[in-house]
Design a protein around this motif. Structure first.
Motif, PDB file in Angstrom:
ATOM      1  N   ALA A  38      53.466  23.015  16.485  1.00 41.03           N
ATOM      2  CA  ALA A  38      54.748  23.020  15.773  1.00 41.03           C
ATOM      3  C   ALA A  38      55.810  22.261  16.555  1.00 41.03           C
ATOM      4  N   ALA A  39      55.837  22.466  17.867  1.00 43.16           N
ATOM      5  CA  ALA A  39      56.828  21.779  18.699  1.00 43.16           C
ATOM      6  C   ALA A  39      56.618  20.263  18.644  1.00 43.16           C
ATOM      7  N   LYS A  40      55.359  19.844  18.680  1.00 41.27           N
ATOM      8  CA  LYS A  40      55.065  18.415  18.601  1.00 41.27           C
ATOM      9  C   LYS A  40      55.476  17.848  17.241  1.00 41.27           C
ATOM     10  N   GLU A  41      55.260  18.630  16.192  1.00 38.35           N
ATOM     11  CA  GLU A  41      55.640  18.188  14.850  1.00 38.35           C
ATOM     12  C   GLU A  41      57.169  18.126  14.712  1.00 38.35           C
ATOM     13  N   ILE A  42      57.868  19.089  15.293  1.00 36.65           N
ATOM     14  CA  ILE A  42      59.337  19.085  15.257  1.00 36.65           C
ATOM     15  C   ILE A  42      59.873  17.873  16.002  1.00 36.65           C
ATOM     16  N   ARG A  43      59.278  17.598  17.124  1.00 30.18           N
ATOM     17  CA  ARG A  43      59.688  16.421  17.889  1.00 30.18           C
ATOM     18  C   ARG A  43      59.513  15.155  17.055  1.00 30.18           C
ATOM     19  N   ARG A  44      58.382  15.050  16.344  1.00 26.50           N
ATOM     20  CA  ARG A  44      58.113  13.856  15.537  1.00 26.50           C
ATOM     21  C   ARG A  44      59.095  13.747  14.373  1.00 26.50           C
TER      22      ARG A  44
END
Length: 383
Positions: A46-52
């Motif tokens: 989720a954190a990686k997706e939010i960053r993207r």
């Protein structure tokens, strides 16, 4: 990922296309659901997706504001570099150009773990934490909180021991914080001048690094401790003079401002150390080629460089020429006016040669390869 952050990490993780508003909204809702799960891998994904999602979209930064608290909680997980890095990068992108998210990160308790990462042996975490403080410090509301948190001494340590990127972000963050007088006093207490001088010696004089170092030095020499630190540091005044000669227009403005502040504070004490570094040719250039502020400051410093400076009210249109005549009068007494005119004409076309003494001093100063620092604004760019 732009030029300021390309060297920090690899490409963003792949994800379904979110070019359309409907797809973006669906991705935002999915990320918000994932970040609430207790499962470790789900949170990291989720954190990686939010960053993207927040890399290019201000709308997504607003829509994902609810993710700040769960991401801050991820910073508190023990012994999990992957969790920390993913959360830091997501928070960093959420904060860029979003004042509400900047405040929310601090209010949610994110500042303490971020500051802790400044001392991490993991260089990635250290760099991401420094970049995060740079962005958070762009908020007027956050500045006093960050200054009171103990972050400033750690940022100055980064200036000395951090990676090239971390050093640059630390200088930028300190510049942001130093707009407050109370914060500037804390910066001064940490003795940053030696590190700033070292950075000036090693970076390209026309770089953003040089500009921000000189801006910080200009602020610090407003205090007696700062002036003494600069003149006591080997090659300190010379480093500023070199930026005055070869820096960008903004860098040169800060450099001449720093030297003028010193000379105005105590002409008898600082005039000779400044003249000793061959500052006159650079000042002459600035009187015609600098910014309007640089021109005024250069003329004022030339006036103070005279053996007996004229009162300000006595300056006439030929004042700069008269000042130069007076400065070079100790060389010999023949045709001073023509020498001054020749100097003023040559400085418009080419950089004037330095005195032999100045060249000898420069030859003894080691100048390693330029630091690979790219241009940035007052807060870190998107990751």
């Amino acid at each position: 990922m732009d030029s300021c952050s390309q060297n920090l990490q690899g490409p963003c993780p792949s994800s379904p296309d979110t070019d359309t508003p409907r797809a973006a909204s669906s991705a935002v809702q999915r990320a918000l659901r994932l970040i609430q799960f207790d499962h470790f891998d789900s949170k990291v994904d989720a954190a990686k997706e939010i960053r993207r999602l927040t890399k290019t979209s201000r709308r997504c930064r607003r829509q994902l504001a609810q993710a700040v608290q769960p991401l801050v909680s991820m910073l508190l997980v023990l012994d999990s570099p992957e969790c920390h890095e993913s959360a830091l990068l997501a928070l960093l992108n959420l904060a860029v150009q979003d004042e509400k998210n900047k405040k929310s990160i601090v209010e949610s308790g994110g500042l303490e773990p971020i500051i802790g990462f400044l001392q991490s042996e993991n260089l990635n975490l250290q760099e991401y934490a420094t970049a995060s403080l740079l962005t958070l410090s762009a908020s007027t509301t956050n500045k006093p909180i960050i200054s009171a948190s103990g972050a400033i001494p750690l940022l100055v340590e980064i200036l000395r021991d951090g990676s090239s990127q971390a050093k640059f972000d630390a200088v930028m963050a300190l510049c942001n914080l130093s707009t407050r007088t109370d914060s500037l006093s804390i910066v001064l207490e940490t003795n940053p001048i030696p590190s700033l001088v070292c950075l000036l010696k090693t970076c390209k004089k026309s770089s953003k690094m040089a500009e921000k170092c000189c801006a910080l030095i200009e602020s610090l020499v407003g205090f007696d401790e700062g002036r003494m630190a600069l003149t006591s540091e080997e090659g300190g005044v010379l480093a500023v003079v070199e930026v005055l000669e070869n820096g960008s227009l903004q860098s040169r403005e800060h450099a001449v401002g720093a030297l003028l502040t010193m000379c105005q504070s105590d002409r008898g004490k600082y005039r000779e150390p400044i003249l000793r570094e061959g500052v006159i040719p650079g000042l002459l250039q600035l009187t015609v080629q600098g910014t309007p502020k640089s021109q005024i400051k250069a003329q004022a410093l030339l006036q103070l460089s005279r053996d007996t400076p004229y009162p300000r009210s006595e300056l006439q249109p030929d004042a700069v020429q008269n000042i130069v005549c007076n400065i070079i009068s100790h060389i010999d007494g023949d045709d001073q006016s023509s020498k001054a005119k020749k100097m003023l004409a040559e400085m418009v076309q080419v950089s004037m040669e330095q005195s032999l003494r100045h060249l000898q001093q420069r030859a003894m100063v080691c100048t390693p390869s330029d630091l690979p620092i790219s241009s940035c604004t007052s807060e870190v760019s998107l990751k």
